[in-house]
Design a protein around this motif. Structure first.
Motif, PDB file in Angstrom:
ATOM      1  N   TRP A 150       0.821  -1.212   0.000  1.00 18.53           N
ATOM      2  CA  TRP A 150       0.000   0.000   0.000  1.00 18.53           C
ATOM      3  C   TRP A 150       0.851   1.256   0.000  1.00 18.53           C
ATOM      4  O   TRP A 150       0.360   2.362  -0.196  1.00 18.53           O
ATOM      5  CB  TRP A 150      -1.003   0.001   1.147  1.00 18.53           C
ATOM      6  CG  TRP A 150      -0.476  -0.193   2.529  1.00 18.53           C
ATOM      7  CD1 TRP A 150      -0.350  -1.376   3.197  1.00 18.53           C
ATOM      8  CD2 TRP A 150      -0.006   0.813   3.429  1.00 18.53           C
ATOM      9  NE1 TRP A 150       0.167  -1.168   4.461  1.00 18.53           N
ATOM     10  CE2 TRP A 150       0.373   0.177   4.629  1.00 18.53           C
ATOM     11  CE3 TRP A 150       0.108   2.206   3.346  1.00 18.53           C
ATOM     12  CZ2 TRP A 150       0.888   0.860   5.726  1.00 18.53           C
ATOM     13  CZ3 TRP A 150       0.617   2.900   4.446  1.00 18.53           C
ATOM     14  CH2 TRP A 150       0.994   2.226   5.608  1.00 18.53           C
ATOM     15  N   SER A 151       2.163   1.076   0.161  1.00 16.65           N
ATOM     16  CA  SER A 151       3.088   2.198   0.015  1.00 16.65           C
ATOM     17  C   SER A 151       4.482   1.663  -0.243  1.00 16.65           C
ATOM     18  O   SER A 151       4.853   0.604   0.274  1.00 16.65           O
ATOM     19  CB  SER A 151       3.084   3.069   1.282  1.00 16.65           C
ATOM     20  OG  SER A 151       4.009   4.135   1.151  1.00 16.65           O
ATOM     21  N   VAL A 152       5.250   2.375  -1.052  1.00 16.65           N
ATOM     22  CA  VAL A 152       6.668   2.061  -1.271  1.00 16.65           C
ATOM     23  C   VAL A 152       7.447   3.364  -1.199  1.00 16.65           C
ATOM     24  O   VAL A 152       6.945   4.427  -1.582  1.00 16.65           O
ATOM     25  CB  VAL A 152       6.918   1.379  -2.634  1.00 16.65           C
ATOM     26  CG1 VAL A 152       6.346  -0.015  -2.663  1.00 16.65           C
ATOM     27  CG2 VAL A 152       6.342   2.212  -3.785  1.00 16.65           C
ATOM     28  N   GLY A 153       8.642   3.295  -0.685  1.00 16.23           N
ATOM     29  CA  GLY A 153       9.434   4.513  -0.617  1.00 16.23           C
ATOM     30  C   GLY A 153      10.793   4.289  -0.006  1.00 16.23           C
ATOM     31  O   GLY A 153      11.077   3.227   0.563  1.00 16.23           O
ATOM     32  N   ASN A 154      11.635   5.295  -0.147  1.00 17.64           N
ATOM     33  CA  ASN A 154      12.970   5.264   0.434  1.00 17.64           C
ATOM     34  C   ASN A 154      13.020   6.292   1.560  1.00 17.64           C
ATOM     35  O   ASN A 154      12.798   7.486   1.319  1.00 17.64           O
ATOM     36  CB  ASN A 154      14.030   5.602  -0.620  1.00 17.64           C
ATOM     37  CG  ASN A 154      13.961   4.671  -1.815  1.00 17.64           C
ATOM     38  OD1 ASN A 154      13.786   3.472  -1.663  1.00 17.64           O
ATOM     39  ND2 ASN A 154      14.092   5.228  -3.013  1.00 17.64           N
ATOM     40  N   CYS A 155      13.282   5.831   2.778  1.00 17.77           N
ATOM     41  CA  CYS A 155      13.365   6.744   3.916  1.00 17.77           C
ATOM     42  C   CYS A 155      14.804   7.223   4.071  1.00 17.77           C
ATOM     43  O   CYS A 155      15.725   6.414   4.158  1.00 17.77           O
ATOM     44  CB  CYS A 155      12.893   6.074   5.193  1.00 17.77           C
ATOM     45  SG  CYS A 155      12.908   7.209   6.617  1.00 17.77           S
ATOM     46  N   HIS A 156      14.979   8.544   4.105  1.00 21.21           N
ATOM     47  CA  HIS A 156      16.320   9.129   4.184  1.00 21.21           C
ATOM     48  C   HIS A 156      16.667   9.643   5.572  1.00 21.21           C
ATOM     49  O   HIS A 156      17.690  10.329   5.734  1.00 21.21           O
ATOM     50  CB  HIS A 156      16.441  10.266   3.152  1.00 21.21           C
ATOM     51  CG  HIS A 156      16.409   9.797   1.742  1.00 21.21           C
ATOM     52  ND1 HIS A 156      17.538   9.593   0.986  1.00 21.21           N
ATOM     53  CD2 HIS A 156      15.354   9.440   0.944  1.00 21.21           C
ATOM     54  CE1 HIS A 156      17.199   9.158  -0.230  1.00 21.21           C
ATOM     55  NE2 HIS A 156      15.876   9.065  -0.272  1.00 21.21           N
ATOM     56  N   CYS A 157      15.852   9.307   6.583  1.00 18.78           N
ATOM     57  CA  CYS A 157      16.150   9.776   7.937  1.00 18.78           C
ATOM     58  C   CYS A 157      17.431   9.129   8.446  1.00 18.78           C
ATOM     59  O   CYS A 157      17.839   8.061   8.000  1.00 18.78           O
ATOM     60  CB  CYS A 157      14.977   9.502   8.883  1.00 18.78           C
ATOM     61  SG  CYS A 157      14.870   7.816   9.504  1.00 18.78           S
ATOM     62  N   HIS A 158      18.068   9.797   9.407  1.00 17.57           N
ATOM     63  CA  HIS A 158      19.331   9.310   9.959  1.00 17.57           C
ATOM     64  C   HIS A 158      19.229   7.877  10.464  1.00 17.57           C
ATOM     65  O   HIS A 158      20.107   7.043  10.197  1.00 17.57           O
ATOM     66  CB  HIS A 158      19.776  10.223  11.115  1.00 17.57           C
ATOM     67  CG  HIS A 158      20.124  11.605  10.684  1.00 17.57           C
ATOM     68  ND1 HIS A 158      19.691  12.723  11.361  1.00 17.57           N
ATOM     69  CD2 HIS A 158      20.870  12.068   9.658  1.00 17.57           C
ATOM     70  CE1 HIS A 158      20.155  13.811  10.767  1.00 17.57           C
ATOM     71  NE2 HIS A 158      20.869  13.441   9.731  1.00 17.57           N
ATOM     72  N   SER A 159      18.155   7.583  11.209  1.00 16.95           N
ATOM     73  CA  SER A 159      18.037   6.268  11.851  1.00 16.95           C
ATOM     74  C   SER A 159      17.947   5.138  10.832  1.00 16.95           C
ATOM     75  O   SER A 159      18.629   4.116  10.955  1.00 16.95           O
ATOM     76  CB  SER A 159      16.810   6.244  12.763  1.00 16.95           C
ATOM     77  OG  SER A 159      16.978   7.119  13.847  1.00 16.95           O
TER      78      SER A 159
END
Length: 218
Positions: free
Chosen positions: A43-52
């Motif tokens: 239902w969602s795809v993405g690249n998370c760029h947060c530090h953690s």
């Protein structure tokens, strides 16, 4: 059933509806010892760029870079994720090999799991949803054909990236408003599908074995 219908209706309203028709996707770790069958589009795809997220993926990249069949979770500089409802996920592996787990910093929550058989990042398993390493999704069970999402792959949490200027488009300071609403609805829906207790237990990691990803950005 009512809760699932409500969830589907909300996804349609906010534009994150998925295709359930004759759809089967597969997830497998780098060495193939951990395999899942997914009965619907994420239902969602993405690249998370947060530090953690990025620090955790880089931690595994460094630790297992020389491991045969290791597969990274990094995509376009972020940590690649694909999100599924619990009732869409079936574990094909009869006896799961041991799972590893990461926490960010001394007081971080131990939520990011990885497959110790090859070091491949698995993802986050919650009662309400599964967030899997998107790089390991396949259209065929044997892993010969990569799964290509039908929806845009958003690059989120640009505001908290190590190098914000390098985050590719489509990029969002936090995340698209529709995605935020969808996440909240999945988490708070009291009638939605839930991961079975025995499945959660299978994926548990002894707290004494949780590894700490050092915080280097404060």
């Amino acid at each position: 059933v009512t809760g699932v219908k409500l969830q589907i209706a909300l996804h349609i309203i906010i534009g994150t509806a998925r295709d359930h028709a004759d759809m089967t996707i597969y997830w497998r770790c780098g060495c193939g010892k951990v395999q899942l069958e997914l009965s619907a589009e994420p239902w969602s795809v993405g690249n998370c760029h947060c530090h953690s997220c990025v620090a955790s993926s880089r931690f595994l990249d460094e630790k297992y870079k020389d491991q045969e069949n290791y597969a990274s979770c990094i995509a376009d500089g972020g940590s690649a994720g694909a999100f599924f409802m619990p009732n869409d996920v079936k574990i094909l592996t009869e006896e799961l090999p041991p799972m590893g787990c990461l926490k960010v910093g001394k007081d971080g929550k131990a939520v990011r799991k990885y497959c110790k058989c090859c070091g491949t990042q698995f993802g986050v398993v919650m009662p309400q949803m599964w967030a899997l390493n998107q790089n390991l999704l396949y259209s065929k069970k044997e892993g010969s054909e990569k799964y290509v999402p039908k929806m845009p792959v958003n690059n989120v949490m640009k505001k908290f990236a190590f190098s914000p200027e390098e985050v590719p488009e489509p990029a969002f300071s936090i995340a698209p408003i529709r995605l935020i609403i969808s996440f909240v609805s999945v988490i708070i829906n009291p009638f939605g599908a839930r991961t079975e207790k025995d499945v959660m237990e299978k994926l548990e990691v002894d707290t004494s074995l949780v590894e700490e990803v050092p915080i280097t950005w404060e």
